[in-house]
Write an enzyme that holds these catalytic residues in place. Structure first.
Site, PDB file in Angstrom:
ATOM      1  N   HIS A   1       0.698 -36.441 -24.279  1.00 33.75           N
ATOM      2  CA  HIS A   1       0.362 -36.971 -25.605  1.00 33.75           C
ATOM      3  C   HIS A   1       0.660 -35.867 -26.629  1.00 33.75           C
ATOM      4  O   HIS A   1       0.555 -34.676 -26.314  1.00 33.75           O
ATOM      5  CB  HIS A   1      -1.140 -37.304 -25.589  1.00 33.75           C
ATOM      6  CG  HIS A   1      -1.638 -38.040 -26.773  1.00 33.75           C
ATOM      7  ND1 HIS A   1      -1.912 -37.410 -27.964  1.00 33.75           N
ATOM      8  CD2 HIS A   1      -1.939 -39.350 -26.967  1.00 33.75           C
ATOM      9  CE1 HIS A   1      -2.372 -38.304 -28.834  1.00 33.75           C
ATOM     10  NE2 HIS A   1      -2.392 -39.497 -28.256  1.00 33.75           N
TER      11      HIS A   1
ATOM     12  N   ASP B   1      -6.573 -32.265 -19.961  1.00 35.28           N
ATOM     13  CA  ASP B   1      -6.771 -33.231 -21.032  1.00 35.28           C
ATOM     14  C   ASP B   1      -7.307 -34.501 -20.364  1.00 35.28           C
ATOM     15  O   ASP B   1      -6.568 -35.223 -19.693  1.00 35.28           O
ATOM     16  CB  ASP B   1      -5.422 -33.473 -21.718  1.00 35.28           C
ATOM     17  CG  ASP B   1      -5.471 -34.619 -22.716  1.00 35.28           C
ATOM     18  OD1 ASP B   1      -6.469 -35.353 -22.746  1.00 35.28           O
ATOM     19  OD2 ASP B   1      -4.487 -34.784 -23.458  1.00 35.28           O
TER      20      ASP B   1
ATOM     21  N   GLN C   1      -7.923 -39.789 -20.998  1.00 38.55           N
ATOM     22  CA  GLN C   1      -7.877 -41.110 -20.365  1.00 38.55           C
ATOM     23  C   GLN C   1      -8.700 -41.187 -19.080  1.00 38.55           C
ATOM     24  O   GLN C   1      -8.699 -42.233 -18.425  1.00 38.55           O
ATOM     25  CB  GLN C   1      -6.425 -41.508 -20.066  1.00 38.55           C
ATOM     26  CG  GLN C   1      -5.547 -41.644 -21.296  1.00 38.55           C
ATOM     27  CD  GLN C   1      -6.062 -42.686 -22.282  1.00 38.55           C
ATOM     28  OE1 GLN C   1      -6.821 -43.596 -21.930  1.00 38.55           O
ATOM     29  NE2 GLN C   1      -5.682 -42.555 -23.542  1.00 38.55           N
TER      30      GLN C   1
ATOM     31  N   LYS D   1     -13.710 -42.791 -26.036  1.00 37.79           N
ATOM     32  CA  LYS D   1     -12.905 -43.637 -25.133  1.00 37.79           C
ATOM     33  C   LYS D   1     -13.796 -44.018 -23.937  1.00 37.79           C
ATOM     34  O   LYS D   1     -14.725 -44.770 -24.102  1.00 37.79           O
ATOM     35  CB  LYS D   1     -11.618 -42.936 -24.714  1.00 37.79           C
ATOM     36  CG  LYS D   1     -10.690 -42.592 -25.909  1.00 37.79           C
ATOM     37  CD  LYS D   1      -9.354 -42.064 -25.415  1.00 37.79           C
ATOM     38  CE  LYS D   1      -8.593 -41.274 -26.441  1.00 37.79           C
ATOM     39  NZ  LYS D   1      -7.609 -42.049 -27.188  1.00 37.79           N
TER      40      LYS D   1
ATOM     41  N   CYS E   1       1.938 -42.063 -29.245  1.00 38.43           N
ATOM     42  CA  CYS E   1       1.814 -40.632 -29.549  1.00 38.43           C
ATOM     43  C   CYS E   1       2.387 -39.775 -28.422  1.00 38.43           C
ATOM     44  O   CYS E   1       1.813 -38.745 -28.048  1.00 38.43           O
ATOM     45  CB  CYS E   1       0.366 -40.222 -29.801  1.00 38.43           C
ATOM     46  SG  CYS E   1      -0.352 -41.004 -31.231  1.00 38.43           S
TER      47      CYS E   1
END
Ligand SMILES: Cc1ncc(COP(=O)(O)O)c(C=O)c1O
Length: 409
Positions: free
Chosen positions: A128, A204, A207, A230, A367
């Site tokens: 991303h 990261d 998700q 999220k 993105c």
């Protein structure tokens, strides 16, 4: 005879530990739409919204400032949210920094340390922009960015990361789950590679946090960048940075609330985490996030993981079975299902899904322009699933896409 998608769904539902139809009552917005844009941001459950209302209606004050009762109560609730988050990630409250999103968490790591010309950072082509641009910006300091390739399903072979290591490598930074493909990286192996070579690892978890367990010992990395909004179901404007050793970074923002004392031209920072949270923080957001994390804990992350992966895998199969529909990513994916319908513009498809069936999807480059360019894909439609989505919503998606594929292609 192989089981049909329906029997697969039912079999999995039998194993579910929470009642998805019951929890949907906590998300009234879901009565109006088929919300399949969870990879962008999630809906927030009533108990978290109520915690935010309670803050505004009964005790709003400033955090860490003031001896009066409202300031005290706000500070207690804010710190209690930090304890909840620390417990969720099996770390100490002092290792939890509240930020405004994943992007800010990653930027704190990128800009909170000294870099020297020639320092080498390993990431991947499918990141991303938020795990790409902060590192690219370090080129002005002479930092060299190395982009490891994934296979065409978005899976990165950890051996490629190990091969990319040089004597100058100072960081490995990788997304746990790709927001483009839904592929899941073997972060346990990547973290081990980092440890073996004495190189810090940033994961990261945009998700994966809230959708997959992240607290096991072999998943503990040096820096974990997490969105509150999220998979953790918190409000927008919340994020988390978990630092294994907060002393190794310097804060990127200084000001009120971050210093022990200031005298003339001298100052001393407070101990972490306070030194990383200068200025008035997002108290209602963090307090809502704390309550949302309790909510996800009650569902059980392992249950959410099973549920979300099951919906996404059935959805991917159903879409792939439609003529003229291309689905991207691996079979054993997390909750992200990218696809295209013939040569149709993904934005048009997303708009038709919304107008015909009130299905909310994301469309475009997600993105991650370098990733899509690398694979020669001119954008996709992305359906992404969360803890509250249902088998019926998968059916609606598949039927609606089929209608588009037969009507417009
Ligand atoms: C893999 C990945 N990293 C980073 C981000 C940025 O997250 P945030 O919007 O919380 O800054 C996203 C957002 O979708 C993402 O999918």
């Amino acid at each position: 005879m192989p089981p049909t998608a329906k029997t697969i769904l039912l079999t999995h539902y039998v194993h579910l530990m929470y009642d998805v139809y019951a929890i949907r009552k906590d998300f009234p917005v879901l009565n109006n739409v088929v919300y399949l844009d969870n990879a962008s941001t999630s809906q927030t459950p009533k108990p978290a919204v109520e915690a935010i209302n309670e803050y505004f209606f009964t005790y709003a004050g400033n955090y860490g400032r003031g001896a009066h009762r409202l300031a005290q109560q706000t500070t207690e609730h804010y710190e209690s949210a930090r304890e909840t988050v620390a417990e969720f990630f099996s770390c100490e409250p002092g290792n939890v920094i509240f930020t405004k999103n994943t992007t800010e968490s990653i930027n704190i790591v990128a800009h909170g340390q000294e870099w020297a010309p020639g320092d080498h950072v390993i990431t991947s082509v499918i990141e991303h922009h938020s795990n790409y641009l902060p590192w690219l910006s370090l080129r002005t300091q002479g930092v060299v960015l190395d982009l490891v390739e994934s296979n065409n399903e978005g899976v990165i072979d950890p051996a490629k990361i190990e091969t990319a290591i040089t004597d100058s490598t100072k960081l490995i930074t990788i997304s746990h789950v790709s927001n483009v493909f839904g592929s899941v990286q073997d972060i346990s192996r990547i973290i081990k590679i980092g440890r073996k070579n004495d190189i810090p690892v940033l994961i990261d978890a945009a998700q994966s946090a809230g959708h997959m367990p992240l607290s096991e010992k072999d998943l503990r990395c040096d820096y974990l960048a997490v969105p509150g909004h999220k998979g953790l179901l918190g409000p927008q404007g919340t994020g988390i940075l978990i630092l294994r050793d907060p002393a190794e970074l310097r804060p990127t923002t200084l000001g009120g609330g971050a210093v022990e004392w200031v005298r003339g031209c001298e100052y001393e920072l407070l101990e972490p985490p306070a030194r990383f949270e200068a200025g008035t923080p997002n108290m209602p957001g963090v307090i809502g996030l704390g309550r949302a994390v309790e909510y996800v804990t009650a569902l059980g992350v392992a249950n959410v993981e099973k549920h979300v992966a099951m919906l996404a895998r059935v959805a991917a199969q159903k879409l792939a079975d439609i003529d003229n529909v291309t689905v991207y990513g691996p079979k054993d994916r997390a909750g992200v299902v990218p696809f295209n319908v013939g040569q149709l513009n993904p934005h048009d498809v997303s708009m038709i899904l919304d107008e015909t069936s009130k299905i909310c999807t994301r469309s475009g480059y997600h993105c991650a322009m370098p990733a899509l360019e690398f694979f020669g894909i001119n954008g996709t439609v992305r359906a992404s699933f969360g803890a509250y989505n249902t088998a019926e919503e998968v059916e609606v998606l598949a039927e609606s896409v089929k209608l588009i594929a037969t009507s417009f292609v």
